[in-house]
Scaffold this motif. Sequence first.
Motif, short mmCIF file in Angstrom:
data_model
loop_
_atom_site.label_atom_id
_atom_site.label_comp_id
_atom_site.label_asym_id
_atom_site.label_seq_id
_atom_site.Cartn_x
_atom_site.Cartn_y
_atom_site.Cartn_z
N PHE A 74 23.14 33.18 24.99
CA PHE A 74 22.37 32.63 26.10
C PHE A 74 21.82 33.74 26.98
N GLY A 75 20.51 33.59 27.26
CA GLY A 75 19.83 34.40 28.24
C GLY A 75 19.24 33.43 29.24
N GLY A 76 17.92 33.16 29.09
CA GLY A 76 17.30 32.14 29.92
C GLY A 76 17.71 30.73 29.50
N THR A 77 18.07 30.56 28.23
CA THR A 77 18.55 29.28 27.71
C THR A 77 19.69 29.56 26.74
N GLY A 78 20.38 28.50 26.34
CA GLY A 78 21.46 28.65 25.35
C GLY A 78 20.95 28.35 23.95
N LEU A 79 21.21 29.22 23.01
CA LEU A 79 20.75 29.06 21.64
C LEU A 79 21.95 29.09 20.70
N VAL A 80 22.10 28.05 19.89
CA VAL A 80 23.19 28.01 18.91
C VAL A 80 22.77 28.87 17.72
N THR A 81 23.40 30.02 17.56
CA THR A 81 23.05 30.90 16.44
C THR A 81 23.93 30.68 15.22
N GLU A 82 25.07 30.01 15.40
CA GLU A 82 25.92 29.64 14.26
C GLU A 82 26.75 28.43 14.67
N ARG A 83 26.55 27.32 13.98
CA ARG A 83 27.32 26.13 14.27
C ARG A 83 28.78 26.33 13.86
N PRO A 84 29.70 25.62 14.48
CA PRO A 84 31.13 25.79 14.14
C PRO A 84 31.37 25.65 12.65
#
Length: 327
Positions: free
Chosen positions: A131-141
Motif C-alpha cells: 500500500f502506498g496511495g491505495t492498497g493492492l493485493v499482490t498475492e492472495r493468501p
Amino acid sequence: MTLTWPWALLGLLLVPVVVTGFRRLLRRQEERRGELARQGLVVSVPPRDRWARLAPALLVAALVVLVVAMTRPVAAVAEPRREGTVVLAFDVSTSMSATDIKPTRLEAAKAAARQFIDKQPPSVRLGVVAFGGTGLVTERPTTDKAAVLAAVNRLDAQGETSLGGGLLGALSAIAGRPITKVATSDAGSDEESNIGYYGGTSIVVLTDGENTTGPDPRDVAELISAAGVRIEPIGLGTPEGAVLQVDGFSIATALDKATLQDIAEATGGTYREADDAASLANIYDSIELNWTMRTVPHEVTSLVAALAALLLAAGATISVLRQGRVV
C-alpha cells in the motif's frame, strides 16, 4: 480405531483351535505324568498354581493381539498445529526508503519477512498487500511460499501513504473480494455482516505509521475488528526519523506510533516497534498464530505388535520360571 485389513480378523478363528489343542496337550501330559507316578517312575507333581495357569492365558492374549496387529489398525490422534491466515501488509510509500533502519526501512522489512515466511508450517496461509496511495493485493493468501516470497521481492518504495487503504486491501485479501469503503454508523451492521467473520486471521502491517490520505485507519480497524481479524502493527523507523530528498525537496519522516497503537488496540493485536533489522526479525518470531487440535489418522500396527510381544515375553517368562519350559 479403524482397520486397514479387517479380513485379517479371520485369523482369530484359529485361536480356539490353538487353545483346544494346547489344553489337550496339557491333559495328555498330566495323564501320562500321573500314570508314571503311580508306577513309581516319577515323583508326583503337585497341581499347577495360579502363576502357572496365568502363563498360557498371557500366551493366548499375545496371539489375539498379534492377529489384531495384522489388520493394520489406524487410530485417530489429536495433534496440535498452527494454522490460520496471515496477510503481510507492506507500506511502500516514499518514506519507506528512509535509512534510519539499514539499508532502508522497506528492505529491512522484506529481509525479515523472508525469514518469517520460511518458518511458517504448511498449514498457514500467507498473503501480501502493498500500500502506498491505495492498497493492492499482490498475492492472495496461499500456502505456496515461493509465490509469497516472489511477491515480497517485487516490492519497491514510491508514492504517498494511505494506511487505511492498506488495511482495506488486507481485509480484501482475507475476504476474497474487494472492500473499498468503510461502513458509516448508519449502515455499519449491514456492512460488517456482508464482510463475514474470519477468526484466526492476522494482518501484519509494516509501516512507519505516517498517513497522508484517507480513509481513517482507526475507522478501518473497527471494521476489521468486527470481522474477527487482529492487526499486528510493526513500527518501522526511529522517533528521530530521517530526511529524504525527493525531486529536489527535503522531506522529514519519522515513526508515528500513536496511530499504530490505536489500530492494534482496536482489534486486540499488539503494537511492536523495530528500530533496526535485528529487532525486526525478532518481532516476526513473536507474532502468535492460532494453535488448534486436529485429528490425524496414524497407523498403530507397531504399537499393537509391541503389546503382543510384551504379553508373549511375560507369558514365556512365567512359564519358564514355574515349569522350566515355555509350553
